[in-house]
Structure formats: structure tokens, C-alpha cells
Scaffold this motif. Structure first.
Motif, PDB file in Angstrom:
ATOM      1  N   VAL A   1       4.631   6.757  -7.345  1.00  0.00           N
ATOM      2  CA  VAL A   1       5.019   5.353  -7.442  1.00  0.00           C
ATOM      3  C   VAL A   1       4.251   4.572  -6.381  1.00  0.00           C
ATOM      4  O   VAL A   1       4.169   5.012  -5.232  1.00  0.00           O
ATOM      5  CB  VAL A   1       6.537   5.175  -7.247  1.00  0.00           C
ATOM      6  CG1 VAL A   1       6.919   3.700  -7.190  1.00  0.00           C
ATOM      7  CG2 VAL A   1       7.291   5.866  -8.373  1.00  0.00           C
ATOM      8  N   PRO A   2       3.655   3.443  -6.728  1.00  0.00           N
ATOM      9  CA  PRO A   2       2.836   2.709  -5.760  1.00  0.00           C
ATOM     10  C   PRO A   2       3.611   2.310  -4.509  1.00  0.00           C
ATOM     11  O   PRO A   2       4.751   1.842  -4.597  1.00  0.00           O
ATOM     12  CB  PRO A   2       2.391   1.465  -6.544  1.00  0.00           C
ATOM     13  CG  PRO A   2       2.583   1.808  -7.980  1.00  0.00           C
ATOM     14  CD  PRO A   2       3.716   2.764  -8.031  1.00  0.00           C
ATOM     15  N   GLU A   3       2.980   2.499  -3.365  1.00  0.00           N
ATOM     16  CA  GLU A   3       3.556   2.003  -2.114  1.00  0.00           C
ATOM     17  C   GLU A   3       3.358   0.496  -2.053  1.00  0.00           C
ATOM     18  O   GLU A   3       2.285  -0.019  -2.382  1.00  0.00           O
ATOM     19  CB  GLU A   3       2.908   2.668  -0.915  1.00  0.00           C
ATOM     20  CG  GLU A   3       3.486   2.235   0.419  1.00  0.00           C
ATOM     21  CD  GLU A   3       2.869   2.941   1.611  1.00  0.00           C
ATOM     22  OE1 GLU A   3       3.184   2.553   2.767  1.00  0.00           O
ATOM     23  OE2 GLU A   3       2.058   3.859   1.383  1.00  0.00           O
ATOM     24  N   VAL A   4       4.394  -0.222  -1.623  1.00  0.00           N
ATOM     25  CA  VAL A   4       4.334  -1.676  -1.523  1.00  0.00           C
ATOM     26  C   VAL A   4       3.988  -2.063  -0.089  1.00  0.00           C
ATOM     27  O   VAL A   4       4.652  -1.644   0.849  1.00  0.00           O
ATOM     28  CB  VAL A   4       5.673  -2.318  -1.939  1.00  0.00           C
ATOM     29  CG1 VAL A   4       5.629  -3.829  -1.741  1.00  0.00           C
ATOM     30  CG2 VAL A   4       5.992  -1.989  -3.388  1.00  0.00           C
ATOM     31  N   TYR A   5       2.932  -2.874   0.079  1.00  0.00           N
ATOM     32  CA  TYR A   5       2.480  -3.262   1.415  1.00  0.00           C
ATOM     33  C   TYR A   5       2.931  -4.665   1.809  1.00  0.00           C
ATOM     34  O   TYR A   5       3.208  -4.920   2.985  1.00  0.00           O
ATOM     35  CB  TYR A   5       0.955  -3.195   1.484  1.00  0.00           C
ATOM     36  CG  TYR A   5       0.383  -1.833   1.169  1.00  0.00           C
ATOM     37  CD1 TYR A   5       0.724  -0.712   1.915  1.00  0.00           C
ATOM     38  CD2 TYR A   5      -0.506  -1.667   0.106  1.00  0.00           C
ATOM     39  CE1 TYR A   5       0.201   0.540   1.627  1.00  0.00           C
ATOM     40  CE2 TYR A   5      -1.052  -0.421  -0.187  1.00  0.00           C
ATOM     41  CZ  TYR A   5      -0.696   0.674   0.572  1.00  0.00           C
ATOM     42  OH  TYR A   5      -1.222   1.917   0.280  1.00  0.00           O
ATOM     43  N   ALA A   6       2.980  -5.569   0.857  1.00  0.00           N
ATOM     44  CA  ALA A   6       3.396  -6.942   1.138  1.00  0.00           C
ATOM     45  C   ALA A   6       3.785  -7.600  -0.179  1.00  0.00           C
ATOM     46  O   ALA A   6       3.355  -7.161  -1.260  1.00  0.00           O
ATOM     47  CB  ALA A   6       2.269  -7.732   1.810  1.00  0.00           C
TER      48      ALA A   6
END
Length: 459
Positions: A196-201
């Protein structure tokens, strides 16, 4: 769908885990009449069925409900080779080409969104979130129905995906906020975070320097399964046979991890603070709900039927029952669901499992060599649901035999069509894969087993 059968004055049947993500009602008539309906330009006849009513629900509750018939996969933005039928683009110039020319539905919205986005500002936001490393927006652009994605690249060669919300600020904010919370929930509490994509901002509205709602996230490895190995042009969106054993096994493992993530109530995922999550209201229904019964009652109070009365009258011209009778049944259906809401679930109280609203191969990324799952995208609409709404991945959905055309089956009740026969075989195999990989509880395999061939032909 959740299928509830009654016959005369008999008590309702025991809870049945729904075959599709949706709610319908089948009431057996003593006359054993056949209903013919037109839906999505397909004729559907249901033997031994007096009426099967399908409801179209608010877009925000796709995580818990869907049409009773399988729908075409929702176009999701992907940085990958696109199939012929997806609303996506590969370059900035390709996207902007539609500004003054002819364009398909949604193209003008995507173009307007692209032009509204302050990409220089978004790159500065990304730079601030990544150690002030220099960042630039690349030419690669992809577009779906709800979102637009553009690749950002840093001076060290690493890349992020900037996903911009095409929807209006009002309609998309709550869904975007819930999607970010769902991905953070997964990252904090599950091994599923590996795909699952990591959320940065992120920003949930347009009131920011970039002038759009956005998510800056990890670029996952691999390619969308539907686009792999030549995509739709080669295999028409179907997973190639040689890939299926390993692909289904890999999906089964991720399916287990997904449903192992649970919250005490039914609803969208809400992040209270770091590491603390709870359920929130489902758009169009309300909540959160302490029990499955409360959810079904609220659904019954809020559901809207897809077609108006004039449309139903046109559809029923020459049909086996009068249009007014059909309208009456449709109008009474929600109240009947509400009356039996307390008997619909075998697991009325929580915790309740996390559910992906569009769990199909247009949202699953793979490596093309082995077809192992490398990513699951498009978590918009994810929420916790009653166990009765947990189902097979959409690429393994099949019509219950009792509601299919009888001529599609031989004298022994077996499917005549080879593809349909193969789908049922793979459903059994997928259930076995899930059961073999489950470490405890076996809730998911139990749900899937209730939709086995033997269970379905008893409906």
C-alpha cells in the motif's frame, strides 16, 4: 448481493453471506414466475424468482454496496501502459491536447484540474517533505474518473506520485480524508503496508499553495495487473491462465491481511491522532454503527432506487408482471429489509473487517515475471463493513445459479459455458488458498465458503 428468500409465511432463511457487494431481495412466488428486466443493456431472467431488486447507492458507500450485477472496472489513475478502454493518458501533452479538441466524458475536467494545479508549488511542498531536496514535475501523467496523477522526481532520482483530486472541493474532501486515514491505518497495523503506498503529504481541499486537494505518495513497483503482459489489447482485461495460480495465491494472502484489520464499529476510517483510529460516518448512510443490524436499518432508511417510476414503467412494458406491481415492490423493499435487519448477520457485533471498495485487478499491481502482488491502489471508499459484505475479489464474481438463466446449465445443474465453469472452479481454489494461509479464526475462508457452488445452488 445479500439475498434473502422467503416463501409464503415461512420464517426468513438463515443469514447468507452476500455473493455480490450490494443488497437485493428475492421472494419466491408460488407461481414460479419468471422476471425479465433490462439492466445495462443486458437481459436478465431469473428462474424461480419473483423479483430481484437492485439499488444504486450514494457514491460514498461503494465500500459497502454495489450494483447486484458486476460492473465494468472503475478507471483508476495508473502510471503504467493503459488499456484501450481506460480514461488515462501517458504524457502531459497528450492530456492537454483535449483542451480545444473533441474529448470524452471526464477529459475536460482532467484538463481543467491539470491547469488549475500549481505544479511548482506542489514540487516545493514535496521538497519540504523530503529534506528540501530539489524536485521537478515529470511529463508522465495519468488520469482516471476522479483523480489525476503526475510523477515528481527528486535530485537523487527517487520519485513520488502526486495525485490530484478532480472532484469539487466539497464532494471529494471527506472521501479523500478517509482514504488517507485508511492507508495510514494499514501502515500502522498491518503487513499489508508492504503493498500500500506510503503517504508523505496531503491536503484535503483547495485552500493551499497548490490550489488543489492532493496526496503525495510512494510510487509502487510493478504494473497494474489488468495492464500487464500487453494489457487489454492482448488478453482483453482477463488475467492470463498461466499467471492465475500464483496471482490468486498472492491476492489471497493480501485479502487475509486486509480483513484482519478490524475496528469495533462499521464505518469509514478516521485518524484521531498518531496510531489511534476509529470508525466514522459513511456518506449517505450515517453511522458509525455498533452492529450490523444498525447498519442495515440505516441503509434501508437512506437507500435510493436507481430508476424513477417512468423508467420502470418503460422497462416493464410487456413484462410478466404489471409495472405498478413492480413499483410497489420496489417501494416496500427498504422497509422489509429494515424489519428483518436484526436477522441478516451471523456476526452482528464487531470487530468488523476493513474492505476495499474496488478489489479487482485494475487496482492490483504485480511484477510481470511471476505475477506476485506488488501493490494495491485506490483506497477511496475503504471502510469497515459487516462480514456479510465481505466477498470474492471482483475478478472472481459469478451469478448465483438460482438466479441465472436455466439454459446456462446442463441436466446435472453444471455450467455449460467453459468460462463460467472455470470461474466457479477458481472460486473453490481461491477459498482453499485463503483457508491454507489463514493462521487463526478463518473468518474470511468461512465467508467465501458460504458462496461455494454447493451453497449457491441451494439458494
Amino acid at each position: 448481493m445479500l439475498i434473502i428468500k422467503t416463501s409464503g409465511s415461512r420464517a426468513p432463511a438463515p443469514p447468507i453471506v452476500p455473493h455480490y457487494i450490494g443488497v437485493g431481495l428475492a421472494t419466491r412466488s408460488t407461481e414460479n414466475r419468471r422476471l425479465t428486466m433490462m439492466k445495462d443493456k443486458r437481459e436478465i431472467r431469473y428462474e424461480k424468482c419473483f423479483v430481484l431488486v437492485s439499488f444504486v447507492l450514494h457514491e460514498g458507500i461503494q465500500a459497502t454496496m454495489r450494483h447486484s450485477m458486476p460492473l465494468p472496472p472503475k478507471a483508476a489513475p495508473k502510471i503504467a501502459s493503459r488499456s484501450e478502454e481506460e480514461d488515462s493518458y501517458t504524457t502531459k501533452s497528450h492530456l492537454l491536447r483535449y483542451r480545444h479538441g473533441k474529448h470524452r466524458a471526464g477529459d475536460s475536467d482532467a484538463t481543467s484540474c491539470f491547469q488549475q494545479t500549481q505544479w511548482d508549488q506542489l514540487c516545493l511542498i514535496a521538497s519540504d517533505s523530503n529534506g528540501h531536496m530539489e524536485c521537478k514535475a515529470l511529463d508522465q501523467v495519468a488520469s482516471g474518473r476522479n483523480n489525476l496523477v503526475r510523477l515528481l522526481e527528486f535530485s537523487d532520482g527517487t520519485r513520488w506520485a502526486a495525485r490530484v483530486n478532480i472532484k469539487s472541493q466539497t464532494s471529494g474532501r471527506s472521501e479523500l480524508k478517509s482514504e488517507v486515514a485508511a492507508m495510514q491505518f494499514i501502515s500502522d497495523y498491518s503487513d499489508l503496508d508492504a503493498v500500500v503506498p506510503e503517504v508523505y503529504a496531503y491536503a484535503f481541499d483547495n485552500d493551499n499553495p497548490a490550489a488543489v486537494a492532493y496526496i503525495l505518495m510512494e510510487v509502487l513497483p510493478g504494473i497494474v495487473a489488468m495492464d500487464a503482459l500487453g494489457g487489454h489489447k492482448v488478453h482483453r482485461g482477463v488475467i492470463p491462465r498461466w499467471c492465475r495460480p500464483n496471482f490468486y495465491r498472492s491476492v489471497a494472502l493480501r485479502h487475509i491481511q486486509m480483513t484482519s484489520l478490524r475496528l469495533p464499529k462499521i464505518g469509514t476510517v478516521v485518524r484521531i491522532r498518531d496510531g489511534i483510529y476509529e470508525s466514522g460516518p459513511i456518506p449517505g448512510i450515517g453511522g458509525p454503527f455498533d452492529t450490523a443490524a444498525a447498519f442495515f436499518e440505516a441503509w434501508a432508511d437512506s437507500v435510493k432506487f436507481k430508476w424513477n417510476e417512468d423508467t420502470i414503467r418503460r422497462m416493464m412494458q410487456g413484462g410478466p408482471i404489471p409495472a405498478e406491481e413492480m413499483i410497489s415492490m420496489i417501494q416496500s423493499f427498504p422497509s422489509r429489509i429494515k424489519a428483518m435487519a436484526g436477522r441478516l448477520s451471523a456476526h452482528n457485533e464487531g470487530p468488523f473487517p476493513l474492505h476495499h471498495a474496488d478489489f479487482l485487478h485494475s487496482n492490483i499491481m504485480v511484477d510481470e515475471r511471476h505475477f506476485d502482488v506488488t501493490g494495491i491502489i485506490d483506497w477511496e471508499g475503504a471502510c469497515t463493513v459487516p462480514w456479510e459484505l465481505v466477498a470474492f475479489p471482483d475478478f472472481l464474481q459469478a451469478m448465483p445459479p438460482s438466479f441465472d438463466l436455466p439454459e446456462n446449465y446442463d441436466e446435472h445443474g453444471q455450467p455449460i459455458d467453459d468460462d463460467l465453469k472455470e470461474t466457479w472452479t477458481w472460486r473453490e481454489e481461491y477459498t482453499y488458498m485463503v483457508r491454507s494461509a489463514e493462521l487463526k479464526g478463518r473468518m474470511l475462508s468461512s465467508c467465501l465458503a458460504s458462496k461455494s457452488w454447493d451453497s449457491m445452488i441451494e439458494l
